[in-house]
Design a protein around this motif. Structure first.
Motif, PDB file in Angstrom:
ATOM      1  N   GLU A 300       0.894  -1.124   0.106  1.00  0.00           N
ATOM      2  CA  GLU A 300      -0.412  -0.087  -0.199  1.00  0.00           C
ATOM      3  C   GLU A 300       0.440   1.221  -0.181  1.00  0.00           C
ATOM      4  N   TYR A 301       1.853   1.412   0.625  1.00  0.00           N
ATOM      5  CA  TYR A 301       3.556   2.016   0.446  1.00  0.00           C
ATOM      6  C   TYR A 301       3.644   2.704  -0.621  1.00  0.00           C
ATOM      7  N   ASP A 302       4.254   1.911  -0.893  1.00  0.00           N
ATOM      8  CA  ASP A 302       4.587   1.547  -2.299  1.00  0.00           C
ATOM      9  C   ASP A 302       3.614   1.598  -3.739  1.00  0.00           C
ATOM     10  N   LYS A 303       1.971   1.976  -3.348  1.00  0.00           N
ATOM     11  CA  LYS A 303       0.916   2.230  -3.704  1.00  0.00           C
ATOM     12  C   LYS A 303       0.851   3.719  -4.000  1.00  0.00           C
ATOM     13  N   THR A 304       0.835   4.372  -3.054  1.00  0.00           N
ATOM     14  CA  THR A 304       0.488   5.814  -2.379  1.00  0.00           C
ATOM     15  C   THR A 304       2.212   7.010  -1.783  1.00  0.00           C
ATOM     16  N   LEU A 305       2.711   5.937  -1.052  1.00  0.00           N
ATOM     17  CA  LEU A 305       3.276   6.748  -0.935  1.00  0.00           C
ATOM     18  C   LEU A 305       3.180   7.747   0.310  1.00  0.00           C
ATOM     19  N   THR A 306       1.882   8.210   0.801  1.00  0.00           N
ATOM     20  CA  THR A 306       1.751   8.573   1.469  1.00  0.00           C
ATOM     21  C   THR A 306       2.401   8.840   2.862  1.00  0.00           C
ATOM     22  N   PRO A 307       3.307   9.747   3.748  1.00  0.00           N
ATOM     23  CA  PRO A 307       3.255   9.565   5.106  1.00  0.00           C
ATOM     24  C   PRO A 307       2.736   8.015   5.252  1.00  0.00           C
ATOM     25  N   GLU A 308       1.150   7.852   5.966  1.00  0.00           N
ATOM     26  CA  GLU A 308       0.534   7.725   6.457  1.00  0.00           C
ATOM     27  C   GLU A 308       0.661   6.036   6.130  1.00  0.00           C
ATOM     28  N   ALA A 309       0.938   6.231   5.262  1.00  0.00           N
ATOM     29  CA  ALA A 309       1.138   4.458   4.492  1.00  0.00           C
ATOM     30  C   ALA A 309       2.832   4.088   4.735  1.00  0.00           C
ATOM     31  N   LEU A 311       4.336   5.169   7.496  1.00  0.00           N
ATOM     32  CA  LEU A 311       4.368   4.617   8.953  1.00  0.00           C
ATOM     33  C   LEU A 311       3.974   3.838   9.121  1.00  0.00           C
ATOM     34  N   ASN A 312       3.378   3.437   8.757  1.00  0.00           N
ATOM     35  CA  ASN A 312       2.177   1.755   8.797  1.00  0.00           C
ATOM     36  C   ASN A 312       3.042   0.271   8.303  1.00  0.00           C
ATOM     37  N   ALA A 313       3.459   0.438   7.402  1.00  0.00           N
ATOM     38  CA  ALA A 313       3.953  -0.159   6.654  1.00  0.00           C
ATOM     39  C   ALA A 313       5.891  -0.583   7.395  1.00  0.00           C
ATOM     40  N   MET A 314       6.106   0.555   7.985  1.00  0.00           N
ATOM     41  CA  MET A 314       7.323   0.837   9.186  1.00  0.00           C
ATOM     42  C   MET A 314       6.809   0.004  10.469  1.00  0.00           C
ATOM     43  N   GLU A 315       6.487   0.144  10.895  1.00  0.00           N
ATOM     44  CA  GLU A 315       5.938  -0.439  11.918  1.00  0.00           C
ATOM     45  C   GLU A 315       5.444  -1.792  11.981  1.00  0.00           C
ATOM     46  N   SER A 316       4.421  -2.645  10.790  1.00  0.00           N
ATOM     47  CA  SER A 316       4.087  -3.301  10.590  1.00  0.00           C
ATOM     48  C   SER A 316       5.302  -4.242  10.201  1.00  0.00           C
ATOM     49  N   LEU A 317       6.215  -3.902   9.046  1.00  0.00           N
ATOM     50  CA  LEU A 317       6.958  -4.958   9.322  1.00  0.00           C
ATOM     51  C   LEU A 317       8.326  -4.764  10.623  1.00  0.00           C
ATOM     52  N   TYR A 470       4.034  13.884  -2.411  1.00  0.00           N
ATOM     53  CA  TYR A 470       4.385  13.914  -1.551  1.00  0.00           C
ATOM     54  C   TYR A 470       5.331  13.412  -1.917  1.00  0.00           C
ATOM     55  N   LEU A 471       6.136  13.605  -2.791  1.00  0.00           N
ATOM     56  CA  LEU A 471       7.585  13.602  -3.194  1.00  0.00           C
ATOM     57  C   LEU A 471       8.434  14.812  -3.442  1.00  0.00           C
ATOM     58  N   PHE A 472       9.114  14.749  -3.196  1.00  0.00           N
ATOM     59  CA  PHE A 472       9.655  16.330  -3.623  1.00  0.00           C
ATOM     60  C   PHE A 472      10.225  16.122  -4.665  1.00  0.00           C
ATOM     61  N   TRP A 473      10.325  14.943  -5.441  1.00  0.00           N
ATOM     62  CA  TRP A 473      10.739  14.464  -6.700  1.00  0.00           C
ATOM     63  C   TRP A 473      10.027  15.079  -8.123  1.00  0.00           C
ATOM     64  N   TYR A 474       8.635  14.921  -7.938  1.00  0.00           N
ATOM     65  CA  TYR A 474       7.741  15.107  -8.435  1.00  0.00           C
ATOM     66  C   TYR A 474       7.620  16.596  -8.313  1.00  0.00           C
ATOM     67  N   PRO A 475       7.422  17.633  -7.684  1.00  0.00           N
ATOM     68  CA  PRO A 475       7.943  18.911  -7.995  1.00  0.00           C
ATOM     69  C   PRO A 475       9.090  19.179  -8.718  1.00  0.00           C
ATOM     70  N   LEU A 476       9.926  18.446  -8.589  1.00  0.00           N
ATOM     71  CA  LEU A 476      11.368  18.792  -8.850  1.00  0.00           C
ATOM     72  C   LEU A 476      11.833  18.939  -9.926  1.00  0.00           C
ATOM     73  N   VAL A 477      11.135  18.084 -11.091  1.00  0.00           N
ATOM     74  CA  VAL A 477      10.704  17.117 -12.246  1.00  0.00           C
ATOM     75  C   VAL A 477      10.802  18.154 -12.885  1.00  0.00           C
ATOM     76  N   LYS A 478       9.636  18.632 -12.483  1.00  0.00           N
ATOM     77  CA  LYS A 478       8.268  19.605 -13.144  1.00  0.00           C
ATOM     78  C   LYS A 478       8.874  20.862 -13.581  1.00  0.00           C
TER      79      LYS A 478
END
Length: 538
Positions: A300-309, A311-317, A470-478
């Motif tokens: 889910e994190y890999d798909k959305t890359l949101t901060p919430e996802a 933290l959930n992935a980090m905690e779960s793994l 949520y990624l700084f790369w998005y506005p960077l490439v734009k």
């Protein structure tokens, strides 16, 4: 064809009759095991030959295993092919024998069944091996059993032959075998290939999913219909038809391509089954998550890359490696998470790159045949500026994939950023066509490749396919691309967003860009675009 089990050797008694189900189960299970092993060093052509030899034998057509027939059906030679003047079949068969010998030397010594292809013949011999069982082996199998028992199970039934011709039974049998091979690449799921073991297991537990279908054929076309049902709800949750015009490709190619397409649609990390199961488990308490459910949190994190996802992935793994330390997948996915922490410059984490490497290597130690582990290791090497090691690791992953679309987008991602521009971008584009759930992150290396070629219009087209707020790369490439195109006013909003996400970017920007882009002239081009957009970095 019944099997002669009175001796260690298993020989066909009558090559014009079908295997009994016990013999068929043993052979197809061993075929899947060999084909998915990292120690089976066979080329795509040799694997195709191996699968053809076995499928012809178990379908009662071993008498057709002649050089001319193999050349026509496996290697696509013309009608006038002369095996006496062209030794392609004997050469490839010899290399296949070597690959089988190596497999049984390195990994198959304890397999219950040995498959050999004696010299001077293409008819396989099946040999029962006596396998000693030690206490250590019991521990390994028990730990693996604990993980697999809590993983989703999918049963593949034989596809019904509705062609009206008994000679076409081989199509349904071969297709089910191809599906089993493809699904076995997804190592966190349990694959039951309509074997005796599978049917017995159904008496103890009902597989969560059942995959089945029909084969149709007329004068001009072959069609395979496939359906998936969910035992938990009793509902039909997916179905599709796959059609081929006769003569467009070989039947083996059609079966393999269709099996790969079905597998990636259903079990890709963002596919139908993981998404369905994530929605069931996303609100479960942390202590009740299985290893597979923790893996779903990462997906889910890999798909959305949101901060919430994140933290959930980090905690779960992190919870999963404590409760399921024998699950290689949770280790190497945690390694990827720490690699992202380093690459994206997240604060508050000590030595993330070292942890990424440590966890990825641990995952490979447990699950060396999982192609994702190797491509994650390649990604970590790339971030570490070890480009040659990254190329070696992704090459290992590609060998394990055998042309499957599984993770091909990630392979292409790492290959392109490692400087393999032609093959990497070609693999990405092929993945985009074959996998409806490909990661949009692959547009970043495609963007880099356009910058390399000074194709700024093409680079801008790639940025239009990105939606990663949520990624700084998005506005960077734009911002950089618009700057290179001379559209500084349009770039201003993206510069502001970049500084919101990374306030220290003016001082750290070149370092962060260099973690992904390993070629100075391209980094300079990105920096130049940002400068034209109004953002100067050190």
């Amino acid at each position: 064809m019944r099997l002669n089990n009175n001796k260690n050797n298993i020989y066909p008694k009558n090559p014009k009759k079908n295997f009994d189900i016990q013999g068929y189960d043993k052979v197809t299970e061993q075929l899947v095991k060999i084909m998915t092993s990292t120690e089976f060093h066979a080329t795509a052509s040799q694997r195709k030959l191996f699968n053809f030899i076995i499928s012809q034998t178990v379908s009662g057509k071993s008498h057709e295993l002649k050089g001319y027939t193999i050349a026509r059906k496996v290697f696509n030679r013309r009608d006038d092919f002369d095996p006496n003047s062209n030794p392609i079949v004997s050469i490839q068969a010899g290399k296949l024998r070597q690959a089988l010998e190596r497999y049984y030397l390195m990994a198959g010594q304890k397999d219950p069944l040995r498959i050999e292809i004696p010299k001077g013949s293409y008819l396989p011999v099946f040999i029962n091996q006596i396998v000693p069982v030690t206490g250590l082996e019991k521990i390994d199998k028990d730990s693996d059993k604990i993980f697999m028992e809590k993983s989703p199970a999918v049963e593949i039934l034989s596809f019904n032959n509705l062609t009206g011709d008994l000679e076409n039974e081989i199509i349904g049998m071969g297709f089910a075998s191809d599906l089993a091979i493809e699904l076995s690449r997804y190592q966190e799921i349990k694959v039951l290939h309509a074997t005796k073991e599978a049917r017995q297991s159904v008496q103890k537990e009902i597989p969560r999913f059942t995959l089945y279908g029909n084969v149709y054929k007329n004068i001009t076309d072959v069609k395979i219909s496939c359906q998936l049902t969910d035992a938990k709800t009793g509902r039909h949750i997916w179905g599709d038809n796959y059609r081929m015009s006769i003569g467009a490709k070989t039947m083996l190619e059609f079966q393999e391509d269709t099996a790969q397409n079905i597998a990636v649609n259903l079990f890709d990390r963002h596919g139908i089954i993981p998404t369905r199961l994530f929605n069931e488990s996303k609100n479960k308490p942390l202590d009740s998550l299985t290893a597979y459910e923790a893996i779903l949190m990462f997906y889910e994190y890999d798909k959305t890359l949101t901060p919430e996802a994140f933290l959930n992935a980090m905690e779960s793994l992190n919870h999963a490696i404590i409760n399921h330390p024998d699950c290689g997948q949770v280790w190497f996915l945690l390694g990827q998470l720490y690699a992202n922490i380093y690459g994206l410059g997240f604060s508050g984490f000590d030595t993330p790159l070292e942890k990424a490497l440590k966890y990825a290597e641990k995952g490979i130690q447990i699950s060396p045949a999982d192609q994702r582990a190797w491509v994650i290791l390649a990604f970590i090497y790339l971030l570490s500026d070890h480009v040659s090691l990254a190329k070696e690791a992704v090459s290992r992953a590609l060998k394990l994939s055998s042309g499957s679309p599984l993770n091909a987008d990630f392979f292409g991602y790492v290959m392109t950023l490692s400087g393999d521009w032609e093959k990497g971008t070609a693999l990405i584009k092929k993945s985009m066509k074959r996998n409806p759930y490909y990661s949009p992150l692959v547009h970043y290396p495609l963007w880099v490749n356009c910058l390399r070629q000074k194709d700024y219009e093409g680079a801008y087209a790639e940025t239009m396919k990105l939606q990663m707020p949520y990624l700084f790369w998005y506005p960077l490439v734009k911002a950089s691309t618009l700057g290179l195109l001379g559209q500084s006013e349009k770039a201003e909003a993206y510069v502001n967003r970049l500084l919101e996400l990374k306030p220290d970017f003016p001082s750290k920007g070149r370092i962060l860009i260099g973690r992904y882009i390993k070629f100075k002239e391209i980094v300079d081009r990105v920096v130049k675009g940002l400068s034209k957009a109004g953002l100067n970095i050190d």
